[in-house]
Scaffold this motif. Structure first.
Motif, short mmCIF file in Angstrom:
data_model
loop_
_atom_site.label_atom_id
_atom_site.label_comp_id
_atom_site.label_asym_id
_atom_site.label_seq_id
_atom_site.Cartn_x
_atom_site.Cartn_y
_atom_site.Cartn_z
N ARG A 5 0.84 -1.20 0.00
CA ARG A 5 0.00 0.00 0.00
C ARG A 5 0.88 1.26 0.00
O ARG A 5 0.57 2.25 -0.65
N ALA A 14 -1.10 9.17 -3.79
CA ALA A 14 -2.34 9.12 -3.00
C ALA A 14 -2.48 7.74 -2.38
O ALA A 14 -2.08 6.74 -2.98
N TRP A 15 -3.07 7.73 -1.19
CA TRP A 15 -3.30 6.45 -0.53
C TRP A 15 -4.37 5.69 -1.31
O TRP A 15 -5.37 6.27 -1.73
N PRO A 16 -4.20 4.38 -1.54
CA PRO A 16 -5.17 3.62 -2.32
C PRO A 16 -6.53 3.57 -1.63
O PRO A 16 -6.61 3.38 -0.42
N ASP A 17 -7.59 3.76 -2.41
CA ASP A 17 -8.95 3.74 -1.85
C ASP A 17 -9.63 2.38 -2.05
O ASP A 17 -10.80 2.22 -1.71
N GLN A 18 -8.89 1.40 -2.61
CA GLN A 18 -9.41 0.05 -2.79
C GLN A 18 -8.35 -0.93 -2.28
O GLN A 18 -7.35 -0.52 -1.72
N LEU A 37 -5.17 -2.01 -8.29
CA LEU A 37 -6.28 -1.67 -7.41
C LEU A 37 -7.51 -2.47 -7.84
O LEU A 37 -7.87 -2.47 -9.03
N SER A 39 -11.52 -4.24 -6.24
CA SER A 39 -12.49 -4.36 -5.16
C SER A 39 -12.15 -5.59 -4.32
O SER A 39 -11.37 -6.45 -4.74
#
Length: 112
Positions: A5, A14-18, A37, A39
């Motif tokens: 991550r 940016a920090w991963p959002d998935q 990235l 789900s």
């Protein structure tokens, strides 16, 4: 913090959002070309064989009462029966076909 991550955040700012998935399944391989990235459900389609698996094949289990082999797959939280077979190989082939049909990664279910 998890290294994969952090590698993603450093590379893309940016920090991963998935979920950050290791494409080749090797958790120690944090090259950005091996990360994607996805789900949570998509990441589950790239899991290795679980340690508690008794048959040695993902989605295949022995029915002790009958000595036959059951083949199943879980897709979008729903378990789908792929049939009951007289031999382990037939159950395995049904599962491999279902992996393709439902878009599982080619390494899904491989031993660690």
């Amino acid at each position: 913090l998890m290294a994969h991550r952090c590698a993603w955040a450093i590379t893309y700012g940016a920090w991963p959002d998935q979920e950050v998935d290791h494409i080749n399944g090797a958790r120690s391989d944090n090259r950005i070309s091996n990360l994607r990235l996805v789900s949570f459900s998509e990441q589950a389609k790239n899991q290795k064989l679980r340690r508690n698996n008794k048959s040695g094949l993902n989605g295949v289990s022995l029915i002790p009462e009958t000595g036959r082999w059951r083949s199943r797959i879980r897709v979008d939280g729903k378990q789908i029966s792929l049939g009951v077979y007289g031999c382990k190989t037939a159950a395995f082939l049904a599962r491999k076909a279902a992996n393709v049909k439902y878009g599982f990664h080619q390494l899904h279910g491989e031993p660690k």
